[in-house]
Design a protein around this motif. Structure first.
Motif, PDB file in Angstrom:
ATOM      1  N   ILE A  46       0.852  -1.200   0.000  1.00 57.42           N
ATOM      2  CA  ILE A  46       0.000   0.000   0.000  1.00 57.42           C
ATOM      3  C   ILE A  46       0.883   1.244   0.000  1.00 57.42           C
ATOM      4  CG2 ILE A  46      -1.848   1.215   1.206  1.00 57.42           C
ATOM      5  CD1 ILE A  46      -2.538  -1.476   2.571  1.00 57.42           C
ATOM      6  N   ASP A  47       0.810   2.011  -1.070  1.00 55.22           N
ATOM      7  CA  ASP A  47       1.608   3.228  -1.261  1.00 55.22           C
ATOM      8  C   ASP A  47       0.751   4.435  -0.874  1.00 55.22           C
ATOM      9  OD1 ASP A  47       3.107   5.384  -2.122  1.00 55.22           O
ATOM     10  OD2 ASP A  47       3.208   4.749  -4.221  1.00 55.22           O
ATOM     11  N   LEU A  48       1.204   5.175   0.149  1.00 56.97           N
ATOM     12  CA  LEU A  48       0.461   6.319   0.669  1.00 56.97           C
ATOM     13  C   LEU A  48       1.130   7.644   0.329  1.00 56.97           C
ATOM     14  CD1 LEU A  48      -0.194   4.704   4.141  1.00 56.97           C
ATOM     15  CD2 LEU A  48      -1.920   5.092   2.385  1.00 56.97           C
ATOM     16  N   SER A  49       2.034   7.649  -0.651  1.00 58.26           N
ATOM     17  CA  SER A  49       2.827   8.841  -0.924  1.00 58.26           C
ATOM     18  C   SER A  49       2.079   9.892  -1.737  1.00 58.26           C
ATOM     19  CB  SER A  49       4.118   8.460  -1.654  1.00 58.26           C
ATOM     20  OG  SER A  49       3.837   7.861  -2.912  1.00 58.26           O
ATOM     21  N   GLY A  50       0.997   9.505  -2.391  1.00 60.90           N
ATOM     22  CA  GLY A  50       0.269  10.452  -3.231  1.00 60.90           C
ATOM     23  C   GLY A  50      -1.013  10.939  -2.598  1.00 60.90           C
ATOM     24  N   GLU A  51      -1.766  11.690  -3.362  1.00 61.72           N
ATOM     25  CA  GLU A  51      -3.059  12.184  -2.874  1.00 61.72           C
ATOM     26  C   GLU A  51      -4.098  11.072  -2.828  1.00 61.72           C
ATOM     27  OE1 GLU A  51      -3.864  15.227  -1.596  1.00 61.72           O
ATOM     28  OE2 GLU A  51      -1.682  15.420  -1.656  1.00 61.72           O
ATOM     29  N   GLN A  52      -3.859  10.012  -3.574  1.00 62.37           N
ATOM     30  CA  GLN A  52      -4.758   8.865  -3.581  1.00 62.37           C
ATOM     31  C   GLN A  52      -3.942   7.608  -3.292  1.00 62.37           C
ATOM     32  OE1 GLN A  52      -8.416   8.088  -6.283  1.00 62.37           O
ATOM     33  NE2 GLN A  52      -6.706   7.280  -7.438  1.00 62.37           N
ATOM     34  N   VAL A  53      -4.522   6.682  -2.533  1.00 60.97           N
ATOM     35  CA  VAL A  53      -3.831   5.434  -2.224  1.00 60.97           C
ATOM     36  C   VAL A  53      -3.658   4.621  -3.502  1.00 60.97           C
ATOM     37  CG1 VAL A  53      -3.848   3.356  -0.814  1.00 60.97           C
ATOM     38  CG2 VAL A  53      -4.995   5.412   0.014  1.00 60.97           C
ATOM     39  N   ARG A  54      -2.448   4.177  -3.732  1.00 63.00           N
ATOM     40  CA  ARG A  54      -2.186   3.227  -4.813  1.00 63.00           C
ATOM     41  C   ARG A  54      -1.678   1.941  -4.156  1.00 63.00           C
ATOM     42  NH1 ARG A  54      -2.158   5.467  -9.912  1.00 63.00           N
ATOM     43  NH2 ARG A  54      -2.189   7.750  -9.979  1.00 63.00           N
ATOM     44  N   TRP A  55      -2.328   0.839  -4.492  1.00 59.73           N
ATOM     45  CA  TRP A  55      -1.954  -0.389  -3.798  1.00 59.73           C
ATOM     46  C   TRP A  55      -2.188  -1.602  -4.672  1.00 59.73           C
ATOM     47  CZ3 TRP A  55      -6.036  -3.425  -1.044  1.00 59.73           C
ATOM     48  CH2 TRP A  55      -7.322  -2.913  -1.219  1.00 59.73           C
ATOM     49  N   ALA A  56      -1.565  -2.697  -4.274  1.00 63.00           N
ATOM     50  CA  ALA A  56      -1.626  -3.923  -5.054  1.00 63.00           C
ATOM     51  C   ALA A  56      -1.733  -5.107  -4.111  1.00 63.00           C
ATOM     52  CB  ALA A  56      -0.392  -4.053  -5.939  1.00 63.00           C
ATOM     53  N   VAL A  57      -2.344  -6.167  -4.613  1.00 60.40           N
ATOM     54  CA  VAL A  57      -2.506  -7.402  -3.852  1.00 60.40           C
ATOM     55  C   VAL A  57      -1.916  -8.539  -4.677  1.00 60.40           C
ATOM     56  CG1 VAL A  57      -4.132  -8.976  -2.736  1.00 60.40           C
ATOM     57  CG2 VAL A  57      -4.594  -6.508  -2.753  1.00 60.40           C
ATOM     58  N   TYR A  58      -1.065  -9.328  -4.034  1.00 58.78           N
ATOM     59  CA  TYR A  58      -0.319 -10.398  -4.684  1.00 58.78           C
ATOM     60  C   TYR A  58      -0.705 -11.757  -4.120  1.00 58.78           C
ATOM     61  CZ  TYR A  58       3.002  -6.651  -5.990  1.00 58.78           C
ATOM     62  OH  TYR A  58       3.588  -5.513  -6.471  1.00 58.78           O
ATOM     63  N   PRO A  78       0.654 -15.314  -2.767  1.00 56.66           N
ATOM     64  CA  PRO A  78       1.859 -15.515  -1.946  1.00 56.66           C
ATOM     65  C   PRO A  78       3.109 -15.800  -2.778  1.00 56.66           C
ATOM     66  CG  PRO A  78       0.007 -16.697  -1.014  1.00 56.66           C
ATOM     67  CD  PRO A  78      -0.447 -16.186  -2.341  1.00 56.66           C
ATOM     68  N   GLY A  79       4.141 -14.969  -2.576  1.00 54.80           N
ATOM     69  CA  GLY A  79       5.412 -15.161  -3.255  1.00 54.80           C
ATOM     70  C   GLY A  79       5.474 -14.624  -4.663  1.00 54.80           C
ATOM     71  N   SER A  80       4.342 -14.199  -5.234  1.00 56.69           N
ATOM     72  CA  SER A  80       4.315 -13.741  -6.618  1.00 56.69           C
ATOM     73  C   SER A  80       4.982 -12.374  -6.754  1.00 56.69           C
ATOM     74  CB  SER A  80       2.873 -13.665  -7.111  1.00 56.69           C
ATOM     75  OG  SER A  80       2.817 -13.106  -8.412  1.00 56.69           O
ATOM     76  N   ARG A  81       5.555 -12.129  -7.924  1.00 59.02           N
ATOM     77  CA  ARG A  81       6.140 -10.818  -8.222  1.00 59.02           C
ATOM     78  C   ARG A  81       5.240  -9.976  -9.122  1.00 59.02           C
ATOM     79  NH1 ARG A  81      11.213 -10.227  -6.382  1.00 59.02           N
ATOM     80  NH2 ARG A  81      12.197 -12.130  -5.569  1.00 59.02           N
ATOM     81  N   GLN A  82       4.120 -10.537  -9.542  1.00 62.28           N
ATOM     82  CA  GLN A  82       3.147  -9.804 -10.342  1.00 62.28           C
ATOM     83  C   GLN A  82       1.831  -9.766  -9.579  1.00 62.28           C
ATOM     84  OE1 GLN A  82       3.747  -8.158 -13.192  1.00 62.28           O
ATOM     85  NE2 GLN A  82       5.900  -8.787 -12.997  1.00 62.28           N
ATOM     86  N   PRO A  83       1.249  -8.584  -9.409  1.00 60.88           N
ATOM     87  CA  PRO A  83       0.015  -8.495  -8.613  1.00 60.88           C
ATOM     88  C   PRO A  83      -1.187  -9.101  -9.322  1.00 60.88           C
ATOM     89  CG  PRO A  83       0.543  -6.362  -9.572  1.00 60.88           C
ATOM     90  CD  PRO A  83       1.701  -7.260  -9.893  1.00 60.88           C
ATOM     91  N   TYR A  89      -4.203  -7.950  -8.330  1.00 62.96           N
ATOM     92  CA  TYR A  89      -5.077  -6.775  -8.343  1.00 62.96           C
ATOM     93  C   TYR A  89      -4.234  -5.523  -8.128  1.00 62.96           C
ATOM     94  CZ  TYR A  89      -9.137  -9.873  -7.602  1.00 62.96           C
ATOM     95  OH  TYR A  89     -10.104 -10.837  -7.713  1.00 62.96           O
ATOM     96  N   ARG A  90      -4.583  -4.465  -8.851  1.00 64.57           N
ATOM     97  CA  ARG A  90      -4.043  -3.131  -8.583  1.00 64.57           C
ATOM     98  C   ARG A  90      -5.218  -2.185  -8.340  1.00 64.57           C
ATOM     99  NH1 ARG A  90       1.294  -2.219  -9.464  1.00 64.57           N
ATOM    100  NH2 ARG A  90       2.449  -3.691 -10.789  1.00 64.57           N
ATOM    101  N   PHE A  91      -5.003  -1.210  -7.454  1.00 60.88           N
ATOM    102  CA  PHE A  91      -6.064  -0.271  -7.127  1.00 60.88           C
ATOM    103  C   PHE A  91      -5.527   1.158  -7.104  1.00 60.88           C
ATOM    104  CE2 PHE A  91      -7.257  -4.231  -5.056  1.00 60.88           C
ATOM    105  CZ  PHE A  91      -8.583  -4.365  -5.417  1.00 60.88           C
ATOM    106  N   ASP A  92      -6.336   2.071  -7.623  1.00 60.83           N
ATOM    107  CA  ASP A  92      -6.200   3.503  -7.359  1.00 60.83           C
ATOM    108  C   ASP A  92      -7.365   3.846  -6.449  1.00 60.83           C
ATOM    109  OD1 ASP A  92      -4.004   3.682  -9.033  1.00 60.83           O
ATOM    110  OD2 ASP A  92      -5.196   4.313 -10.764  1.00 60.83           O
ATOM    111  N   GLY A  93      -7.070   4.064  -5.179  1.00 65.37           N
ATOM    112  CA  GLY A  93      -8.152   4.219  -4.215  1.00 65.37           C
ATOM    113  C   GLY A  93      -8.903   2.904  -4.071  1.00 65.37           C
ATOM    114  N   LEU A  94     -10.205   2.924  -4.381  1.00 68.04           N
ATOM    115  CA  LEU A  94     -11.021   1.711  -4.292  1.00 68.04           C
ATOM    116  C   LEU A  94     -11.309   1.116  -5.661  1.00 68.04           C
ATOM    117  CD1 LEU A  94     -13.644   2.705  -1.576  1.00 68.04           C
ATOM    118  CD2 LEU A  94     -11.290   1.895  -1.304  1.00 68.04           C
ATOM    119  N   HIS A  95     -10.688   1.662  -6.708  1.00 71.22           N
ATOM    120  CA  HIS A  95     -11.022   1.255  -8.057  1.00 71.22           C
ATOM    121  C   HIS A  95      -9.816   0.652  -8.738  1.00 71.22           C
ATOM    122  CE1 HIS A  95     -14.881   3.255  -7.663  1.00 71.22           C
ATOM    123  NE2 HIS A  95     -14.233   4.284  -7.155  1.00 71.22           N
ATOM    124  N   GLN A  96     -10.058  -0.337  -9.589  1.00 76.68           N
ATOM    125  CA  GLN A  96      -8.989  -0.942 -10.373  1.00 76.68           C
ATOM    126  C   GLN A  96      -8.749  -0.093 -11.618  1.00 76.68           C
ATOM    127  OE1 GLN A  96      -9.301  -5.349 -10.667  1.00 76.68           O
ATOM    128  NE2 GLN A  96     -11.162  -5.051  -9.452  1.00 76.68           N
TER     129      GLN A  96
END
Length: 342
Positions: free
Chosen positions: A312-324, A326-331, A333-340
């Motif tokens: 979960i990246d909180l450095s911007g005005e909107q949360v950018r985050w990814a879900v992987y 286990p052990g994967s290097r490619q997510p 799911y990716r999200f900008d806020g609550l949206h993909q």
């Protein structure tokens, strides 16, 4: 270690709190009937049906958060299980120090990275839900069948991010609100300060560690709460790692169980932080083959496996985050806020 890939399902739930609980229950009913109600963990928790703490837990929930009570009622209906049993299951860590909930979190000033560790019998049955209550911020949360959202990792519409780690506190005589009800309530808050104030204002039964942060807020917080204290440590510069036991000075007298897995993940993670390792590399680490940070063994000593990883990246005005996975290097799911993003 196994390299099995178990994709997370996706659920949309909205409406009243009973409606939301009903949707969550219907989504998780098959996994609960197939696995959960036959598991040793379920039997252990159900043995607390006549524990004198249970009526007090229910009374406090009704007093402080009747809307969570409504979600639990809907959840039980959707699962096709008695409300009394579903309530107990959602109090498992308050009543039983060895409930099968784990996790590891790396906390940085503008980033929360988290391994979600839980019952390996739920591999392939977990998911992510976008939940839109009629009276509170929407959120996206990791889901276990049979459990309220909020005790795993989640981001809400106010840009608040939460990660949750089990702390195996031994049950004391005093009672308070179930810890999973408190973390569900946090998803309705608008900021880390509101979330912390909510914890401080309410009686607490069990213990958890939280990573808290908000997009554009400039910092994250390591929070440990128990019956006796709510301890808050801002993450200013140095990164930290948290496994499954309380570390803050304010919790030094907390009666707790520290398992070999939790102790060794903590030590190994701190060593990797000293080496300036990236948080995702830390969460994928298997150097300690007996008690790895990335937990995929069918003989895990705490009977837990890593079921997903969130970054979960909180450095911007909107949360950018990814879900992987286990052990994967490619997510997955990716999200900008609550949206993909497209």
């Amino acid at each position: 270690m196994t390299s099995d890939h178990f994709p997370l399902s996706w659920l949309e739930a909205h409406g009243s709190h009973h409606d939301i609980g009903l949707a969550l229950g219907r989504w998780g009913a098959h996994a609960c009937q197939r696995h959960l109600v036959h598991s040793p963990a379920w039997a252990q928790v159900m043995a607390h049906r006549h524990d004198p703490a249970v009526p007090a837990l229910r009374a406090l929930l009704h007093q402080h958060f009747p809307w969570i009570e409504q979600e639990l009622a809907g959840l039980a209906e959707g699962l096709g299980l008695p409300l009394e049993d579903v309530f107990l299951w959602n109090c498992r860590g308050d009543l039983w120090a060895l409930a099968p909930d784990g996790c590891t979190t790396v906390l940085a000033p503008l980033r929360l990275s988290h391994n979600e560790d839980g019952d390996p019998g739920f591999a392939g049955a977990c998911g992510l839900a976008r939940v839109r209550p009629i009276d509170a911020p929407a959120f996206v949360s990791f889901l276990y069948p049979g459990s309220l959202p909020g005790h795993t990792f989640a981001v809400n519409g106010a840009g608040l991010a939460i990660t949750v780690n089990n702390v195996r506190a031994r049950k004391a005589r005093a009672t308070g609100l179930p810890r999973m009800a408190l973390t569900r309530a946090l998803l309705a808050t608008q900021s880390p300060s509101q979330a912390i104030a909510l914890l401080q204002a309410h009686p607490r039964m069990g213990a958890f560690h939280l990573g808290l942060g908000q997009s554009g807020d400039g910092g994250t917080f390591s929070v440990e709460f128990s019956q006796s204290a709510v301890s808050v440590q801002p993450i200013r510069q140095a990164r930290r790692l948290h496994a499954n036991h309380a570390l803050h000075e304010a919790q030094r007298n907390l009666p707790q169980v520290i398992t070999a897995s939790s102790s060794r993940r903590q030590s190994r993670g701190e060593a990797l932080l000293d080496q300036q390792a990236d948080p995702l590399d830390i969460l994928r680490d298997t150097e300690d083959s007996a008690e790895p940070i990335l937990r995929r063994s069918p003989t895990d000593t705490d009977q837990e496996n890593t079921l997903a990883t969130a970054d979960i990246d909180l450095s911007g005005e909107q949360v950018r985050w990814a879900v992987y996975s286990p052990g994967s290097r490619q997510p997955d799911y990716r999200f900008d806020g609550l949206h993909q993003p497209d």
